[in-house]
Design a protein around this motif. Structure first.
Motif, mmCIF file in Angstrom:
data_model
loop_
_atom_site.group_PDB
_atom_site.id
_atom_site.type_symbol
_atom_site.label_atom_id
_atom_site.label_comp_id
_atom_site.label_asym_id
_atom_site.label_seq_id
_atom_site.Cartn_x
_atom_site.Cartn_y
_atom_site.Cartn_z
ATOM 1 N N SER A 1 39.266 3.258 18.852
ATOM 2 C CA SER A 1 39.930 4.449 18.147
ATOM 3 C C SER A 1 38.738 5.385 18.141
ATOM 4 O O SER A 1 37.465 5.002 18.092
ATOM 5 N N SER A 2 38.911 6.813 17.963
ATOM 6 C CA SER A 2 37.974 7.687 17.644
ATOM 7 C C SER A 2 37.752 7.565 15.948
ATOM 8 O O SER A 2 38.286 7.046 15.363
ATOM 9 N N ALA A 3 36.589 8.149 15.475
ATOM 10 C CA ALA A 3 36.137 7.980 14.172
ATOM 11 C C ALA A 3 36.956 8.886 13.270
ATOM 12 O O ALA A 3 36.845 10.133 13.407
ATOM 13 N N ASP A 4 37.253 8.257 12.190
ATOM 14 C CA ASP A 4 37.746 8.972 11.100
ATOM 15 C C ASP A 4 36.343 9.407 10.214
ATOM 16 O O ASP A 4 35.385 8.709 10.375
ATOM 17 N N ILE A 5 36.532 10.222 9.373
ATOM 18 C CA ILE A 5 35.448 10.501 8.403
ATOM 19 C C ILE A 5 35.906 10.599 7.031
ATOM 20 O O ILE A 5 36.999 11.070 6.660
ATOM 21 N N TRP A 6 35.109 9.767 6.294
ATOM 22 C CA TRP A 6 35.360 9.539 4.683
ATOM 23 C C TRP A 6 34.360 10.449 3.943
ATOM 24 O O TRP A 6 33.045 10.201 4.111
ATOM 25 N N ASP A 7 34.657 11.433 3.051
ATOM 26 C CA ASP A 7 33.775 12.195 2.303
ATOM 27 C C ASP A 7 34.006 11.585 0.910
ATOM 28 O O ASP A 7 35.067 11.736 0.498
ATOM 29 N N ARG A 8 33.067 10.916 0.144
ATOM 30 C CA ARG A 8 33.249 10.211 -1.047
ATOM 31 C C ARG A 8 32.235 10.693 -2.018
ATOM 32 O O ARG A 8 30.924 10.910 -1.600
ATOM 33 N N LYS B 1 38.139 11.846 0.131
ATOM 34 C CA LYS B 1 38.851 12.650 0.989
ATOM 35 C C LYS B 1 38.623 11.974 2.594
ATOM 36 O O LYS B 1 37.590 11.650 3.142
ATOM 37 N N TRP B 2 39.976 11.484 3.065
ATOM 38 C CA TRP B 2 40.035 10.792 4.302
ATOM 39 C C TRP B 2 40.414 11.800 5.538
ATOM 40 O O TRP B 2 41.582 12.142 5.581
ATOM 41 N N PHE B 3 39.467 12.065 6.268
ATOM 42 C CA PHE B 3 39.886 12.962 7.432
ATOM 43 C C PHE B 3 40.204 12.038 8.833
ATOM 44 O O PHE B 3 39.544 11.437 9.312
ATOM 45 N N SER C 1 42.992 16.831 10.498
ATOM 46 C CA SER C 1 43.968 16.607 9.364
ATOM 47 C C SER C 1 43.424 15.962 8.102
ATOM 48 O O SER C 1 42.507 14.480 8.513
ATOM 49 N N LEU C 2 43.745 15.991 6.946
ATOM 50 C CA LEU C 2 43.360 15.388 5.886
ATOM 51 C C LEU C 2 44.595 14.447 5.768
ATOM 52 O O LEU C 2 45.618 14.489 5.045
ATOM 53 N N TYR D 1 48.529 10.130 0.333
ATOM 54 C CA TYR D 1 48.554 9.685 1.665
ATOM 55 C C TYR D 1 49.496 10.388 2.680
ATOM 56 O O TYR D 1 50.650 10.276 2.104
ATOM 57 N N ALA D 2 49.141 10.693 3.667
ATOM 58 C CA ALA D 2 50.023 11.612 4.499
ATOM 59 C C ALA D 2 50.973 10.555 5.126
ATOM 60 O O ALA D 2 52.296 11.005 4.948
#
Length: 247
Positions: free
Chosen positions: A54-61, A80-82, A86-87, A109-110
Protein backbone atom coordinates in the motif's frame (compact mmCIF):
# COMPACT_ATOMS: atom_id res chain seq x y z
CA UNK A 1 27.59 -25.67 46.22
CA UNK A 2 25.87 -27.32 43.27
CA UNK A 3 22.44 -27.05 44.93
CA UNK A 4 23.14 -23.46 45.96
CA UNK A 5 23.97 -22.59 42.34
CA UNK A 6 20.76 -24.19 41.09
CA UNK A 7 18.77 -22.30 43.72
CA UNK A 8 20.34 -18.99 42.72
CA UNK A 9 19.58 -19.64 39.04
CA UNK A 10 15.98 -20.50 39.93
CA UNK A 11 15.57 -17.33 42.00
CA UNK A 12 17.07 -15.26 39.20
CA UNK A 13 14.70 -16.84 36.66
CA UNK A 14 11.68 -16.18 38.85
CA UNK A 15 12.73 -12.57 39.33
CA UNK A 16 13.08 -12.07 35.59
CA UNK A 17 9.66 -13.65 35.04
CA UNK A 18 7.89 -11.19 37.33
CA UNK A 19 5.31 -9.11 35.52
CA UNK A 20 4.83 -5.47 36.47
CA UNK A 21 1.13 -4.51 36.37
CA UNK A 22 0.50 -1.06 34.87
CA UNK A 23 -2.85 0.73 34.80
CA UNK A 24 -4.17 4.22 35.48
CA UNK A 25 -4.23 3.55 39.25
CA UNK A 26 -0.64 2.34 39.71
CA UNK A 27 1.06 5.65 38.76
CA UNK A 28 4.18 3.83 37.53
CA UNK A 29 4.62 5.60 34.18
CA UNK A 30 7.55 7.91 33.49
CA UNK A 31 5.59 11.15 33.09
CA UNK A 32 8.73 13.25 32.67
CA UNK A 33 8.66 12.04 29.04
CA UNK A 34 4.99 12.99 28.56
CA UNK A 35 5.24 16.50 27.13
CA UNK A 36 3.61 18.89 24.68
CA UNK A 37 4.48 17.35 21.34
CA UNK A 38 3.51 16.75 17.74
CA UNK A 39 4.69 13.67 15.86
CA UNK A 40 3.95 12.43 12.36
CA UNK A 41 4.13 8.79 11.27
CA UNK A 42 4.09 7.05 7.89
CA UNK A 43 1.90 3.93 8.07
CA UNK A 44 2.04 1.22 5.40
CA UNK A 45 1.73 -2.54 4.79
CA UNK A 46 4.15 -5.15 3.46
CA UNK A 47 3.73 -8.87 2.76
CA UNK A 48 5.93 -11.58 4.30
CA UNK A 49 8.54 -11.10 1.55
CA UNK A 50 8.91 -7.36 2.15
CA UNK A 51 6.86 -6.30 -0.87
CA UNK A 52 5.01 -3.03 -0.28
CA UNK A 53 1.25 -3.56 -0.38
CA UNK A 54 0.00 0.00 0.00
CA UNK A 55 0.95 3.63 -0.25
CA UNK A 56 1.69 5.27 3.08
CA UNK A 57 -0.98 6.93 5.17
CA UNK A 58 0.09 9.83 7.38
CA UNK A 59 -0.77 10.05 11.07
CA UNK A 60 -0.39 13.42 12.80
CA UNK A 61 -0.53 12.99 16.59
CA UNK A 62 -0.45 15.84 19.10
CA UNK A 63 -0.28 15.97 22.90
CA UNK A 64 -1.13 19.18 24.70
CA UNK A 65 -0.93 19.56 28.48
CA UNK A 66 -3.40 21.99 30.04
CA UNK A 67 -5.85 22.35 32.90
CA UNK A 68 -9.58 22.82 33.36
CA UNK A 69 -11.14 26.05 34.71
CA UNK A 70 -11.31 24.29 38.10
CA UNK A 71 -7.56 23.71 38.03
CA UNK A 72 -7.49 20.01 37.22
CA UNK A 73 -4.43 19.08 35.15
CA UNK A 74 -5.34 17.22 31.96
CA UNK A 75 -3.92 16.12 28.63
CA UNK A 76 -5.53 16.72 25.24
CA UNK A 77 -4.85 14.22 22.48
CA UNK A 78 -5.46 14.91 18.78
CA UNK A 79 -4.93 12.35 16.02
CA UNK A 80 -5.54 13.06 12.34
CA UNK A 81 -5.35 10.15 9.89
CA UNK A 82 -4.72 11.14 6.28
CA UNK A 83 -5.04 8.73 3.36
CA UNK A 84 -3.80 10.25 0.12
CA UNK A 85 -5.50 13.68 0.07
CA UNK A 86 -8.39 12.82 2.39
CA UNK A 87 -8.91 12.93 6.15
CA UNK A 88 -9.81 9.31 6.88
CA UNK A 89 -10.22 9.74 10.62
CA UNK A 90 -10.03 12.34 13.37
CA UNK A 91 -9.78 11.43 17.06
CA UNK A 92 -9.71 13.77 20.04
CA UNK A 93 -9.44 12.72 23.66
CA UNK A 94 -8.81 14.12 27.12
CA UNK A 95 -7.57 12.54 30.33
CA UNK A 96 -6.39 13.25 33.84
CA UNK A 97 -2.86 13.89 35.00
CA UNK A 98 -0.82 12.27 36.45
CA UNK A 99 -2.82 9.03 36.09
CA UNK A 100 -3.59 9.38 32.34
CA UNK A 101 -7.07 8.06 33.18
CA UNK A 102 -9.33 8.87 30.19
CA UNK A 103 -12.09 11.48 30.50
CA UNK A 104 -13.47 11.79 26.97
CA UNK A 105 -12.94 10.24 23.54
CA UNK A 106 -14.49 11.39 20.27
CA UNK A 107 -13.76 9.88 16.89
CA UNK A 108 -15.04 10.44 13.37
CA UNK A 109 -13.97 7.82 10.81
CA UNK A 110 -14.90 8.20 7.16
CA UNK A 111 -15.63 4.47 6.82
CA UNK A 112 -16.69 3.49 10.35
CA UNK A 113 -18.72 6.48 11.46
CA UNK A 114 -18.63 8.39 14.74
CA UNK A 115 -18.16 7.39 18.34
CA UNK A 116 -18.38 9.49 21.49
CA UNK A 117 -17.18 8.13 24.83
CA UNK A 118 -17.28 9.59 28.34
CA UNK A 119 -15.38 8.02 31.24
CA UNK A 120 -16.54 8.34 34.85
CA UNK A 121 -14.25 6.22 36.97
CA UNK A 122 -14.57 2.67 35.66
CA UNK A 123 -17.91 3.39 33.99
CA UNK A 124 -17.86 4.25 30.29
CA UNK A 125 -20.81 5.73 28.41
CA UNK A 126 -20.57 5.03 24.68
CA UNK A 127 -22.60 6.63 21.89
CA UNK A 128 -22.21 5.36 18.32
CA UNK A 129 -24.47 7.23 15.89
CA UNK A 130 -24.53 5.68 12.42
CA UNK A 131 -24.44 8.38 9.76
CA UNK A 132 -25.66 6.04 7.00
CA UNK A 133 -28.74 4.62 8.71
CA UNK A 134 -29.44 7.32 11.27
CA UNK A 135 -29.41 4.78 14.08
CA UNK A 136 -27.89 5.73 17.42
CA UNK A 137 -26.55 2.97 19.66
CA UNK A 138 -25.84 4.02 23.24
CA UNK A 139 -24.61 1.70 25.98
CA UNK A 140 -22.58 1.66 29.20
CA UNK A 141 -19.51 -0.45 29.95
CA UNK A 142 -18.15 -1.13 33.44
CA UNK A 143 -14.42 -1.74 33.25
CA UNK A 144 -12.94 -4.35 35.60
CA UNK A 145 -9.58 -2.56 35.54
CA UNK A 146 -8.67 1.14 35.30
CA UNK A 147 -7.35 1.25 31.74
CA UNK A 148 -5.62 3.60 29.33
CA UNK A 149 -7.30 4.20 25.99
CA UNK A 150 -5.80 2.06 23.23
CA UNK A 151 -5.70 4.74 20.51
CA UNK A 152 -2.89 6.36 22.56
CA UNK A 153 -0.59 3.31 22.60
CA UNK A 154 2.14 5.17 20.68
CA UNK A 155 2.20 7.82 23.40
CA UNK A 156 1.75 5.59 26.47
CA UNK A 157 4.07 2.63 25.82
CA UNK A 158 7.25 4.79 25.74
CA UNK A 159 6.39 5.90 29.30
CA UNK A 160 6.82 2.39 30.74
CA UNK A 161 9.60 2.15 33.36
CA UNK A 162 11.97 0.30 31.02
CA UNK A 163 15.39 -0.33 32.54
CA UNK A 164 16.67 -3.66 31.24
CA UNK A 165 16.14 -6.46 28.74
CA UNK A 166 13.77 -9.12 30.03
CA UNK A 167 11.36 -6.84 31.86
CA UNK A 168 7.70 -7.77 31.48
CA UNK A 169 4.65 -5.60 31.88
CA UNK A 170 0.91 -6.18 31.89
CA UNK A 171 -0.72 -2.95 30.68
CA UNK A 172 -4.47 -2.32 30.81
CA UNK A 173 -5.97 -0.81 27.64
CA UNK A 174 -9.53 -0.09 26.56
CA UNK A 175 -10.59 0.37 22.94
CA UNK A 176 -13.55 2.81 22.97
CA UNK A 177 -16.73 1.10 21.83
CA UNK A 178 -15.73 -2.42 22.86
CA UNK A 179 -17.36 -4.32 25.76
CA UNK A 180 -14.29 -4.70 28.01
CA UNK A 181 -10.77 -3.59 28.83
CA UNK A 182 -7.90 -6.09 28.76
CA UNK A 183 -4.38 -6.51 30.05
CA UNK A 184 -1.76 -6.93 27.34
CA UNK A 185 1.60 -8.59 27.99
CA UNK A 186 4.66 -6.59 26.92
CA UNK A 187 8.27 -7.77 27.06
CA UNK A 188 11.51 -5.84 26.63
CA UNK A 189 13.26 -8.13 24.15
CA UNK A 190 16.42 -6.18 23.37
CA UNK A 191 18.25 -2.93 22.78
CA UNK A 192 19.85 -1.83 19.52
CA UNK A 193 20.94 1.10 17.37
CA UNK A 194 18.21 1.80 14.80
CA UNK A 195 19.52 3.38 11.55
CA UNK A 196 17.39 6.35 10.46
CA UNK A 197 19.44 7.54 7.46
CA UNK A 198 22.37 9.89 6.93
CA UNK A 199 24.71 7.68 8.99
CA UNK A 200 22.56 8.43 12.03
CA UNK A 201 21.40 5.85 14.56
CA UNK A 202 19.01 6.05 17.51
CA UNK A 203 19.58 3.76 20.45
CA UNK A 204 16.26 2.01 21.07
CA UNK A 205 14.63 -0.44 23.41
CA UNK A 206 12.70 -3.22 21.64
CA UNK A 207 9.29 -3.74 23.23
CA UNK A 208 7.12 -6.66 22.09
CA UNK A 209 3.35 -6.70 22.65
CA UNK A 210 1.29 -9.88 22.79
CA UNK A 211 -2.26 -9.30 21.54
CA UNK A 212 -3.39 -12.65 22.92
CA UNK A 213 -3.63 -14.49 19.60
CA UNK A 214 -1.01 -16.43 17.61
CA UNK A 215 -1.44 -14.44 14.39
CA UNK A 216 -0.99 -10.97 15.88
CA UNK A 217 1.96 -9.34 17.65
CA UNK A 218 4.09 -6.22 17.30
CA UNK A 219 7.50 -4.79 18.18
CA UNK A 220 8.06 -1.14 19.08
CA UNK A 221 11.44 0.59 18.78
CA UNK A 222 11.45 3.16 21.62
CA UNK A 223 14.20 5.77 21.85
CA UNK A 224 16.17 5.39 25.07
CA UNK A 225 16.87 9.12 25.16
CA UNK A 226 13.65 10.83 24.08
CA UNK A 227 11.26 8.01 25.05
CA UNK A 228 9.17 8.08 21.90
CA UNK A 229 8.22 5.39 19.38
CA UNK A 230 10.54 5.64 16.37
CA UNK A 231 9.25 2.56 14.57
CA UNK A 232 6.65 -0.18 14.97
CA UNK A 233 6.38 -3.47 13.09
CA UNK A 234 3.13 -5.36 13.54
CA UNK A 235 2.32 -8.83 12.23
CA UNK A 236 -1.31 -9.68 11.52
CA UNK A 237 -2.63 -12.56 9.43
CA UNK A 238 0.39 -12.99 7.20
CA UNK A 239 1.26 -9.37 6.52
CA UNK A 240 3.07 -6.58 8.31
CA UNK A 241 2.07 -3.05 9.17
CA UNK A 242 4.76 -0.45 9.80
CA UNK A 243 4.56 2.86 11.62
CA UNK A 244 7.67 4.97 11.08
CA UNK A 245 8.24 8.38 12.69
CA UNK A 246 8.85 11.07 10.10
CA UNK A 247 9.47 14.08 12.36
Amino acid sequence: MKYLYVLLVLISSLAQAQVDTINTATLKLNLSAFKNSKRSYAVFFEDSTGKRLSSADIWDRTIRLSQTPSGQKIYEFDWKWFQKDSLLGHVTATGQLPSLAPLTHKADYAKRGKISTTFTGNNVAVSMPNRKTGQDTTFTVTLKQPAFEFPMDLEILPLLPIKKVGQQFAVAFYEPGTPAANYYRLTVTGKEDLPIGGNTNINCWLLNIDYGRPDAHATFWISDQSREVIKMREYFRGRYRYKVKLF
